[in-house]
Design an enzyme around this catalytic site. Structure first.
Site, PDB file in Angstrom:
ATOM      1  N   ASP A  47       0.715  -1.115   0.252  1.00 37.23           N
ATOM      2  CA  ASP A  47       0.011  -0.014  -0.021  1.00 37.23           C
ATOM      3  C   ASP A  47       1.001   1.127  -0.030  1.00 37.23           C
ATOM      4  OD1 ASP A  47      -1.590   2.258   0.798  1.00 37.23           O
ATOM      5  OD2 ASP A  47      -3.242   0.617   1.789  1.00 37.23           O
ATOM      6  N   GLN A  70      -6.794   6.866  -5.924  1.00 42.12           N
ATOM      7  CA  GLN A  70      -8.339   6.845  -5.864  1.00 42.12           C
ATOM      8  C   GLN A  70      -8.707   7.531  -7.120  1.00 42.12           C
ATOM      9  OE1 GLN A  70     -11.644   6.832  -6.037  1.00 42.12           O
ATOM     10  NE2 GLN A  70     -11.401   8.706  -5.296  1.00 42.12           N
ATOM     11  N   TYR A 135     -11.972  14.862  -5.691  1.00 45.28           N
ATOM     12  CA  TYR A 135     -10.619  14.443  -6.494  1.00 45.28           C
ATOM     13  C   TYR A 135      -9.789  15.353  -7.024  1.00 45.28           C
ATOM     14  CZ  TYR A 135      -8.539  11.889 -10.762  1.00 45.28           C
ATOM     15  OH  TYR A 135      -7.749  11.293 -11.298  1.00 45.28           O
ATOM     16  N   ARG A 261     -26.686  15.358 -16.340  1.00 41.28           N
ATOM     17  CA  ARG A 261     -26.202  15.362 -15.225  1.00 41.28           C
ATOM     18  C   ARG A 261     -26.030  16.864 -14.672  1.00 41.28           C
ATOM     19  NH1 ARG A 261     -20.209  12.463 -14.620  1.00 41.28           N
ATOM     20  NH2 ARG A 261     -21.248  11.171 -15.911  1.00 41.28           N
TER      21      ARG A 261
HETATM   22  N1  LIG Z   1      -8.494   7.387 -16.594  1.00 39.43           N
HETATM   23  C1  LIG Z   1      -8.708   8.935 -16.750  1.00 39.43           C
HETATM   24  O1  LIG Z   1      -9.187   9.159 -17.582  1.00 39.43           O
HETATM   25  C2  LIG Z   1      -7.647   9.583 -15.883  1.00 39.43           C
HETATM   26  C3  LIG Z   1      -7.715  11.008 -16.271  1.00 39.43           C
HETATM   27  C4  LIG Z   1      -6.892  11.524 -15.462  1.00 39.43           C
HETATM   28  C5  LIG Z   1      -6.015  11.387 -14.568  1.00 39.43           C
HETATM   29  N2  LIG Z   1      -6.121   9.885 -14.554  1.00 39.43           N
HETATM   30  C6  LIG Z   1      -4.903   9.292 -13.444  1.00 39.43           C
HETATM   31  O2  LIG Z   1      -4.262   8.618 -13.954  1.00 39.43           O
HETATM   32  C7  LIG Z   1      -3.675   7.568 -12.979  1.00 39.43           C
HETATM   33  C8  LIG Z   1      -3.845   6.056 -13.316  1.00 39.43           C
HETATM   34  O3  LIG Z   1      -5.276   6.055 -13.805  1.00 39.43           O
HETATM   35  P1  LIG Z   1      -5.870   4.530 -14.318  1.00 39.43           P
HETATM   36  O4  LIG Z   1      -6.831   4.595 -14.980  1.00 39.43           O
HETATM   37  O5  LIG Z   1      -4.532   3.648 -14.794  1.00 39.43           O
HETATM   38  O6  LIG Z   1      -6.134   3.740 -12.834  1.00 39.43           O
HETATM   39  P2  LIG Z   1      -6.249   2.601 -12.389  1.00 39.43           P
HETATM   40  O7  LIG Z   1      -7.455   2.334 -11.510  1.00 39.43           O
HETATM   41  O8  LIG Z   1      -6.360   1.442 -13.633  1.00 39.43           O
HETATM   42  O9  LIG Z   1      -4.793   2.390 -11.704  1.00 39.43           O
HETATM   43  C9  LIG Z   1      -4.791   2.707 -10.362  1.00 39.43           C
HETATM   44  C10 LIG Z   1      -3.913   1.804  -9.490  1.00 39.43           C
HETATM   45  O10 LIG Z   1      -3.709   2.237  -8.619  1.00 39.43           O
HETATM   46  C11 LIG Z   1      -3.957   1.199  -7.366  1.00 39.43           C
HETATM   47  N3  LIG Z   1      -3.912   1.675  -6.217  1.00 39.43           N
HETATM   48  C12 LIG Z   1      -4.796   2.508  -5.424  1.00 39.43           C
HETATM   49  N4  LIG Z   1      -4.640   2.733  -4.230  1.00 39.43           N
HETATM   50  C13 LIG Z   1      -3.510   2.224  -3.992  1.00 39.43           C
HETATM   51  C14 LIG Z   1      -2.738   2.267  -2.807  1.00 39.43           C
HETATM   52  N5  LIG Z   1      -3.174   2.781  -1.574  1.00 39.43           N
HETATM   53  N6  LIG Z   1      -1.707   1.629  -2.890  1.00 39.43           N
HETATM   54  C15 LIG Z   1      -0.965   1.061  -3.815  1.00 39.43           C
HETATM   55  N7  LIG Z   1      -1.826   0.963  -5.054  1.00 39.43           N
HETATM   56  C16 LIG Z   1      -3.001   1.543  -5.025  1.00 39.43           C
HETATM   57  C17 LIG Z   1      -4.991   0.300  -7.978  1.00 39.43           C
HETATM   58  O11 LIG Z   1      -5.181  -0.954  -7.245  1.00 39.43           O
HETATM   59  C18 LIG Z   1      -4.726   0.620  -9.314  1.00 39.43           C
HETATM   60  O12 LIG Z   1      -4.327  -0.806  -9.923  1.00 39.43           O
HETATM   61  C19 LIG Z   1      -4.293   7.928 -11.780  1.00 39.43           C
HETATM   62  O13 LIG Z   1      -3.756   8.620 -10.746  1.00 39.43           O
HETATM   63  C20 LIG Z   1      -5.468   8.686 -12.095  1.00 39.43           C
HETATM   64  O14 LIG Z   1      -6.227   9.568 -11.163  1.00 39.43           O
HETATM   65  C21 LIG Z   1      -6.687   9.122 -14.983  1.00 39.43           C
END
Ligand SMILES: NC(=O)c1ccc[n+]([C@@H]2O[C@H](COP(=O)([O-])OP(=O)(O)OC[C@H]3O[C@@H](n4cnc5c(N)ncnc54)[C@H](O)[C@@H]3O)[C@@H](O)[C@H]2O)c1
Length: 299
Positions: A47, A70, A135, A261
């Site tokens: 974690d 998150q 967020y 929304r």
């Molecule tokens: N998907 C989008 O459109 C988007 C847009 C802007 C920013 N982001 C950012 O990009 C990043 C990656 O997004 P993604 O879509 O690959 O998300 P994802 O949910 O696929 O991956 C995030 C990973 O972080 C892990 N995680 C969460 N809490 C944790 C903890 N306490 N310790 C260890 N691991 C932990 C989860 O298990 C997950 O595997 C994130 O930071 C997200 O906020 C995403």
């Protein structure tokens, strides 16, 4: 470079491992085991909020790409403290572990949510940061800690602010999945695509593989203290998105409109010149090509 990828089992990280494998040695850390081949065998289970475990895991790394988070706006509204624990405290613990382990560079994956409702589009990196969501607030707060670790301890840093990214590797079972995951999932199962409102709201969609390439270029750049938008620079309305899904889906697709929304951001699109000028990034996967892959499973 030896690179530690937090959130190593996630969607973006799976493309990052592919991007990094030629020139770098990447390992990950995550709460859960990876399901994607590129990450299998490379991810330690821990974690990011666990200071002791993170110190051990950071040892020997030259750089960290911090994607663990998150990730849901909706969940951040339902449970703000959990969002802050992961996105703020988790980032600070990771930064501290990185600093104590002597890691030279820290790349933070933030979000366009830090901008809030844009005053103008396209949104450049100098646009005021005024997040509307919990967020976005936790991501902005984490950005400040990244900068402060840079100025306090001389750690090199960069911040990437992706807009909406997507890929077939996003979790379709997640109640928090994004509009592309929902549309393609419904289209593939013969369910209608439900547009909230008239569909004129616009977003900037970028394939996660393109985001991963931007992150690699940022990692390899000699420049310190970069903040870069991660976007395509193309505004796509939700109605056009639905029409494109309908066009590329091999089975018939119906489009429906439902109630809008409340408090939804109307228009969001990135200005992408800085990423091009500073690290040489430009989009490779068009939206249509990226959407086709959901139905052929090639990307
Ligand atoms: N998907 C989008 O459109 C988007 C847009 C802007 C920013 N982001 C950012 O990009 C990043 C990656 O997004 P993604 O879509 O690959 O998300 P994802 O949910 O696929 O991956 C995030 C990973 O972080 C892990 N995680 C969460 N809490 C944790 C903890 N306490 N310790 C260890 N691991 C932990 C989860 O298990 C997950 O595997 C994130 O930071 C997200 O906020 C995403």
């Amino acid at each position: 470079m030896k690179v530690l990828v937090t959130g190593g089992s996630g969607q973006l990280s799976s493309y990052l491992f592919e991007e990094l494998e030629k020139e770098h040695e990447a390992r990950g850390v995550d709460l859960r085991e990876p399901v994607f081949d590129s990450a299998k065998g490379k991810v330690d289970i821990a974690d990011i909020r666990d200071a002791e475990a993170m110190l051990d895991i950071c040892k020997g790394a030259d750089a960290i790409v911090h994607t663990a988070a998150q990730v849901s706006v909706q969940r951040s509204t339902e449970d703000p403290a959990f969002d802050v624990e992961t996105n703020v405290l988790g980032t600070v613990r990771t930064l501290k572990a990185a600093r104590d382990a002597g890691v030279a560079k820290f790349i933070f994956i933030s979000s366009a949510a830090v901008y809030g409702d844009p005053h103008y589009v396209p949104v450049d990196e100098e646009h005021p940061a005024a997040p509307l969501s919990i967020y976005g607030s936790s991501k902005l707060s984490a950005e400040y800690f990244v900068r402060a670790f840079g100025s306090s301890f001389g750690m090199k840093w960069a911040i990437v602010r992706p807009f909406n990214f997507y890929s077939p590797r996003a979790d379709p079972k997640s109640p928090y999945s994004g509009v592309i995951t929902k549309f393609t999932q419904n289209a593939a199962s013969g369910l209608p695509l439900r547009i909230e409102g008239d569909g004129s709201q616009t977003r900037d969609f970028l394939h996660a593989a393109d985001v991963a390439r931007l992150v690699r270029l940022t990692l390899e750049s000699k420049r310190d203290g970069l903040t870069l938008n991660g976007g395509s620079g193309q505004a796509t309305s939700i109605l056009d998105l639905a029409k494109t899904v309908k066009k590329v889906c091999p089975r018939p697709v119906n489009i429906e409109h439902v109630a809008p929304r409340t408090a939804d951001i109307k228009h969001s699109v990135a200005k992408v010149e800085r990423a091009r000028e500073m690290v040489g990034f430009s989009t490779r996967i068009s939206l249509e090509e990226g959407l086709k892959a959901f139905f052929s499973r090639t990307v």
